[in-house]
Structures are given as C-alpha cells and as structure tokens.
Design a protein around this motif. Structure first.
Motif: not given
Ligand code: IPE
Ligand code: IPE
Ligand code: MG
Length: 249
Positions: A77, A203, A205
């Motif tokens: 992130n 997924r 993640s």
């Molecule tokens: C996963 O969500 C991380 C958190 C909830 C903190 P993301 O939004 O970052 O995941 P992706 O990018 O869709 O895989």
C-alpha cells in the motif's frame, strides 16, 4: 435504528455459540469504491471504514469472538499516492487515541503485526502506548496488520530461525511447524477460522499466507464502510454451514 442495534447486541439466536469461529480475520476492502460511488474523495471512504471497524470490534466483544485480526495497511500500500498514505497513517493513530480508553475498560488486548519500525514515529509511539496499556488484558485479542505482508512475515521468521541455527540454539531438523509458527507475528494465537473479505475481490493480497492454510474464506460484495452487524451475521451464518474437513473424508 437504535432498536435494531440493541436487538443485535446479543448473539443472534440462529447462530450456535459452540460453532462460532474463535478467530476472525478481515481484509477491509472497498473504501475507495464506497467514496467514489458517493462522489467523495477516497480518504472519506477510509474515514467511514474506521467507524465500521470500531463497530465490528464492539460486535465481536458482544458476540463472544476471541480474536479479531484486521488488515489495515499492506506492504504494497506504500505504492498509493502520498496524501492517501499519510491520511491512513494519521487515521490509525487517531483510531488508537480515540479508542484506547474504551479498549482498556473492555479488557481488549491490542497487538500490531508488520514492520512497525518503518511507520511514522508518531504512529509508532501511539502503538507502543496502546499495546503497553492493554498488555495484560485477557479479553478479545485485537490485532491490526499495519505495514504487513505475508511473504515478509515468513521471511523474517526464516531469518530469525537461521540466526538461532547459526548460534547453535536449534538444529535444522528441529524446525517443525510449531517452531516456525512461534516466529510469526501470530505466535501463540490459533489460525483464523474465518477470513472475511469485503467488496468482492477474490484474493488474499498477501494476507496471512501461512495461517490461512485451512481457514474458511467468505467474500461479500458489500463495501467495507457498509459492513455492519447484519453483514457480519450473514458471514457467521455462512461459516456455520461450512463443513471443515482438514484433508479428511
Ligand atoms: C488489501 O487491499 C490491503 C488492505 C485491505 C489493507 P488492497 O486494496 O490493497 O488489495 P488489492 O490491491 O486489491 O489486491
Ligand atoms: C481498503 O480499501 C483500505 C486499504 C487498503 C487501506 P481500498 O482503499 O483498497 O478501497 P478500493 O479497493 O480502492 O475500493
Ligand atoms: Mg482495495
């Protein structure tokens, strides 16, 4: 509205207490989409999401869930716009400031998992303060994954164990699943029985890669800020219908 929340203060009668997950993990996703659908900036979605988390924690206390682990910020992130990252860091800090008193009163044991040394100093201080203040609490174990990545967690465990091997403290053949688990952030906590992901994405993640070997996964299209007690009730009902086999017939 108030009556509805009061009704939901107790475990809904259709849920069996003995079949509740002990440990619930949540990928709190969809804040951005929630804000966008209202024509608001993404950060407003995160703000609303923080309130959802407060409510879920209270609900877990009310309904007797023993451990709640939430994904607040992944190691990936950091690739988001700087203003959004800064807002999220400030939001976690504010969350702790606002909630600490009640969490102490309610016997909540707060933990953080992730590379905390890379977080802003002001957040690190707030994290120390809250984990210190709740260290001896025996109620729900509330873990917040911040700058957390499953692969990073596994690698840091490998490094720690290798160091012990090098120092002659353990032998390679003694590295069992139990030894390995003892070096993860979740040491001493049972694996999640149920992982909830909001906003429809199917997924992991990079969340709890080791720990989710046999956990049940529940995905809802609800966006995180809309995830209320009714949604949690639905997730728990679905979980109670599952047949967990752990490789057996
Ligand atoms: C996963 O969500 C991380 C958190 C909830 C903190 P993301 O939004 O970052 O995941 P992706 O990018 O869709 O895989
Ligand atoms: C989850 O919501 C919060 C964090 C990852 C910190 P998102 O910000 O990922 O929301 P979407 O996926 O863009 O809707
Ligand atoms: Mg997302």
């Amino acid at each position: 509205m108030i009556t509805q929340q009061t009704e939901l203060q107790y475990l809904p009668p259709d849920l069996k207490r003995e079949l509740l997950p002990q440990h619930v993990a949540v990928i709190m996703d969809g804040n951005g989409r929630w804000a966008k659908s209202r024509g608001l900036p993404r950060i407003m979605g995160h703000k609303a999401g923080a309130d959802t988390l407060k409510n879920l924690l209270r609900c877990c206390e009310d309904w007797g869930i023993q451990a709640l682990t939430v994904y607040a910020f992944s190691t990936e992130n950091w690739k988001r716009p700087r203003e959004e990252v800064n807002f999220l860091m400030a939001l976690i800090r504010r969350f702790l400031r606002q909630e600490l008193k009640e969490m102490v009163q309610k016997n909540v044991h707060i933990e953080f998992m992730g590379v905390l040394s890379e977080l802003p100093l002001s957040l690190q201080q707030e994290i120390s303060r809250s984990t210190e203040a709740t260290r001896h609490n025996t109620g729900i174990r509330f873990s917040i994954a911040t700058n957390y990545g499953g692969r990073q967690e596994i690698l840091q465990a490998c490094r720690a164990i290798s160091q012990k091997v090098q120092n002659g403290l353990i032998k390679p053949e003694d590295i069992s699943e139990e030894v390995f688990e003892a070096h993860l952030y979740t040491a001493g906590v049972a694996d999640p029985d149920l992982l909830i992901r909001t906003s429809g994405e199917m997924r992991l993640s990079n969340f709890l890669l080791w720990q989710m070997a046999y956990g049940e996964i529940y995905i809802t299209d609800a966006l995180w800020p809309d995830f209320d007690r009714n949604e949690f009730h639905r997730a728990l009902s679905a979980y109670q219908q599952r047949e967990r086999r752990f490789g057996k017939v």
